[in-house]
Write a protein that holds these residues in place. Structure first.
Motif, PDB file in Angstrom:
ATOM      1  N   MET A   1      26.916   8.008  25.288  1.00  0.00           N
ATOM      2  CA  MET A   1      26.868   6.570  25.491  1.00  0.00           C
ATOM      3  C   MET A   1      25.805   6.205  26.528  1.00  0.00           C
ATOM      4  O   MET A   1      25.086   5.230  26.352  1.00  0.00           O
ATOM      5  N   ALA A   2      25.725   6.988  27.618  1.00  0.00           N
ATOM      6  CA  ALA A   2      24.742   6.691  28.661  1.00  0.00           C
ATOM      7  C   ALA A   2      23.323   6.884  28.129  1.00  0.00           C
ATOM      8  O   ALA A   2      22.430   6.072  28.415  1.00  0.00           O
ATOM      9  N   LEU A   3      23.104   7.943  27.365  1.00  0.00           N
ATOM     10  CA  LEU A   3      21.772   8.176  26.786  1.00  0.00           C
ATOM     11  C   LEU A   3      21.371   7.035  25.859  1.00  0.00           C
ATOM     12  O   LEU A   3      20.221   6.576  25.878  1.00  0.00           O
ATOM     13  N   SER A   4      22.308   6.561  25.088  1.00  0.00           N
ATOM     14  CA  SER A   4      22.034   5.445  24.194  1.00  0.00           C
ATOM     15  C   SER A   4      21.736   4.182  24.998  1.00  0.00           C
ATOM     16  O   SER A   4      20.777   3.460  24.715  1.00  0.00           O
ATOM     17  N   ARG A   5      22.544   3.911  26.004  1.00  0.00           N
ATOM     18  CA  ARG A   5      22.358   2.729  26.852  1.00  0.00           C
ATOM     19  C   ARG A   5      20.978   2.726  27.500  1.00  0.00           C
ATOM     20  O   ARG A   5      20.315   1.703  27.584  1.00  0.00           O
ATOM     21  N   ASP A   6      20.538   3.907  27.974  1.00  0.00           N
ATOM     22  CA  ASP A   6      19.262   4.023  28.690  1.00  0.00           C
ATOM     23  C   ASP A   6      18.107   4.395  27.765  1.00  0.00           C
ATOM     24  O   ASP A   6      17.027   4.761  28.225  1.00  0.00           O
ATOM     25  N   ASN A   7      18.334   4.277  26.446  1.00  0.00           N
ATOM     26  CA  ASN A   7      17.295   4.556  25.445  1.00  0.00           C
ATOM     27  C   ASN A   7      16.711   5.955  25.567  1.00  0.00           C
ATOM     28  O   ASN A   7      15.547   6.188  25.244  1.00  0.00           O
ATOM     29  N   GLY A   8      17.514   6.912  26.062  1.00  0.00           N
ATOM     30  CA  GLY A   8      17.076   8.299  26.171  1.00  0.00           C
ATOM     31  C   GLY A   8      16.003   8.522  27.222  1.00  0.00           C
ATOM     32  O   GLY A   8      15.344   9.553  27.221  1.00  0.00           O
ATOM     33  N   LEU A   9      15.857   7.561  28.139  1.00  0.00           N
ATOM     34  CA  LEU A   9      14.815   7.649  29.163  1.00  0.00           C
ATOM     35  C   LEU A   9      15.403   7.902  30.542  1.00  0.00           C
ATOM     36  O   LEU A   9      16.524   7.490  30.843  1.00  0.00           O
ATOM     37  N   CYS A  10      14.611   8.554  31.393  1.00  0.00           N
ATOM     38  CA  CYS A  10      14.983   8.755  32.790  1.00  0.00           C
ATOM     39  C   CYS A  10      14.901   7.405  33.493  1.00  0.00           C
ATOM     40  O   CYS A  10      13.826   6.793  33.556  1.00  0.00           O
ATOM     41  N   VAL A  11      16.018   6.935  34.031  1.00  0.00           N
ATOM     42  CA  VAL A  11      16.042   5.613  34.654  1.00  0.00           C
ATOM     43  C   VAL A  11      15.245   5.572  35.956  1.00  0.00           C
ATOM     44  O   VAL A  11      14.663   4.537  36.294  1.00  0.00           O
ATOM     45  N   ARG A  12      15.188   6.673  36.682  1.00  0.00           N
ATOM     46  CA  ARG A  12      14.434   6.685  37.939  1.00  0.00           C
ATOM     47  C   ARG A  12      12.932   6.667  37.672  1.00  0.00           C
ATOM     48  O   ARG A  12      12.190   5.962  38.364  1.00  0.00           O
ATOM     49  N   CYS A  13      12.480   7.407  36.689  1.00  0.00           N
ATOM     50  CA  CYS A  13      11.055   7.364  36.316  1.00  0.00           C
ATOM     51  C   CYS A  13      10.700   5.974  35.791  1.00  0.00           C
ATOM     52  O   CYS A  13       9.650   5.419  36.135  1.00  0.00           O
ATOM     53  N   PHE A  14      11.584   5.408  34.971  1.00  0.00           N
ATOM     54  CA  PHE A  14      11.330   4.098  34.383  1.00  0.00           C
ATOM     55  C   PHE A  14      11.155   3.033  35.465  1.00  0.00           C
ATOM     56  O   PHE A  14      10.310   2.149  35.351  1.00  0.00           O
ATOM     57  N   LYS A  15      11.935   3.131  36.538  1.00  0.00           N
ATOM     58  CA  LYS A  15      11.803   2.183  37.657  1.00  0.00           C
ATOM     59  C   LYS A  15      10.441   2.299  38.337  1.00  0.00           C
ATOM     60  O   LYS A  15       9.998   1.371  39.006  1.00  0.00           O
ATOM     61  N   GLN A  16       9.778   3.453  38.154  1.00  0.00           N
ATOM     62  CA  GLN A  16       8.443   3.669  38.720  1.00  0.00           C
ATOM     63  C   GLN A  16       7.359   3.497  37.650  1.00  0.00           C
ATOM     64  O   GLN A  16       6.244   3.983  37.798  1.00  0.00           O
ATOM     65  N   ASN A  17       7.727   2.797  36.568  1.00  0.00           N
ATOM     66  CA  ASN A  17       6.806   2.523  35.453  1.00  0.00           C
ATOM     67  C   ASN A  17       6.292   3.785  34.772  1.00  0.00           C
ATOM     68  O   ASN A  17       5.170   3.822  34.283  1.00  0.00           O
ATOM     69  N   LYS A  18       7.133   4.827  34.745  1.00  0.00           N
ATOM     70  CA  LYS A  18       6.811   6.064  34.038  1.00  0.00           C
ATOM     71  C   LYS A  18       7.792   6.207  32.877  1.00  0.00           C
ATOM     72  O   LYS A  18       8.967   5.902  33.014  1.00  0.00           O
ATOM     73  N   ILE A  19       7.308   6.682  31.758  1.00  0.00           N
ATOM     74  CA  ILE A  19       8.168   6.932  30.601  1.00  0.00           C
ATOM     75  C   ILE A  19       8.388   8.434  30.501  1.00  0.00           C
ATOM     76  O   ILE A  19       7.451   9.195  30.284  1.00  0.00           O
ATOM     77  N   LYS A  20       9.624   8.860  30.710  1.00  0.00           N
ATOM     78  CA  LYS A  20       9.954  10.279  30.643  1.00  0.00           C
ATOM     79  C   LYS A  20      11.316  10.430  29.985  1.00  0.00           C
ATOM     80  O   LYS A  20      12.251   9.688  30.292  1.00  0.00           O
ATOM     81  N   LYS A  21      11.437  11.411  29.097  1.00  0.00           N
ATOM     82  CA  LYS A  21      12.690  11.682  28.384  1.00  0.00           C
ATOM     83  C   LYS A  21      13.767  12.135  29.368  1.00  0.00           C
ATOM     84  O   LYS A  21      13.519  12.944  30.250  1.00  0.00           O
ATOM     85  N   ALA A  22      14.962  11.602  29.195  1.00  0.00           N
ATOM     86  CA  ALA A  22      16.106  12.034  30.001  1.00  0.00           C
ATOM     87  C   ALA A  22      16.646  13.338  29.437  1.00  0.00           C
ATOM     88  O   ALA A  22      16.787  13.496  28.229  1.00  0.00           O
ATOM     89  N   ASP A  23      16.931  14.288  30.340  1.00  0.00           N
ATOM     90  CA  ASP A  23      17.490  15.586  29.942  1.00  0.00           C
ATOM     91  C   ASP A  23      18.934  15.755  30.404  1.00  0.00           C
ATOM     92  O   ASP A  23      19.636  16.632  29.919  1.00  0.00           O
ATOM     93  N   VAL A  24      19.345  14.934  31.372  1.00  0.00           N
ATOM     94  CA  VAL A  24      20.631  15.114  32.042  1.00  0.00           C
ATOM     95  C   VAL A  24      21.299  13.751  32.231  1.00  0.00           C
ATOM     96  O   VAL A  24      20.621  12.776  32.531  1.00  0.00           O
ATOM     97  N   VAL A  25      22.610  13.712  32.068  1.00  0.00           N
ATOM     98  CA  VAL A  25      23.381  12.531  32.463  1.00  0.00           C
ATOM     99  C   VAL A  25      24.043  12.884  33.785  1.00  0.00           C
ATOM    100  O   VAL A  25      24.848  13.812  33.868  1.00  0.00           O
TER     101      VAL A  25
END
Length: 92
Positions: A1-25
């Motif tokens: 559910m969290a991966l879906s909510r965050d579109n499979g992206l790392c939320v901390r990288c996204f806040k820094q305008n970086k697009i990176k795949k999330a590997d861990v919840v």
């Protein structure tokens, strides 16, 4: 559910305008501090390995970090993320 909510992206990288795949919840409030928040979707954030390692850098680098300070004495996580009793780390 969290991966879906965050579109499979790392939320901390996204806040820094970086697009990176999330590997861990990751649990924002550690389970050792409040086990009741274990499955609370609002307590979960998707992270890439680099951001997760930064959060828990003592485990990987041996440097002091908030990871150890946030652990309740006698508890830790195994490699699969299960809560277990703390074990002595062998010296290398």
């Amino acid at each position: 559910m969290a991966l879906s909510r965050d579109n499979g992206l790392c939320v901390r990288c996204f806040k820094q305008n970086k697009i990176k795949k999330a590997d861990v919840v990751h649990h924002i409030v550690y389970l050792t501090d409040d086990i009741q928040k274990g499955l609370d979707i609002n307590n979960l954030e998707c992270l890439c390995h680099a951001c997760h390692n930064e959060e828990h850098d003592e485990r990987w680098t041996g440097k002091k970090s908030k990871w150890k300070k946030n652990m309740r004495k006698g508890l830790m996580f195994d490699d699969d993320g299960n809560l277990i009793e703390e074990q002595e780390m062998p010296e290398s």
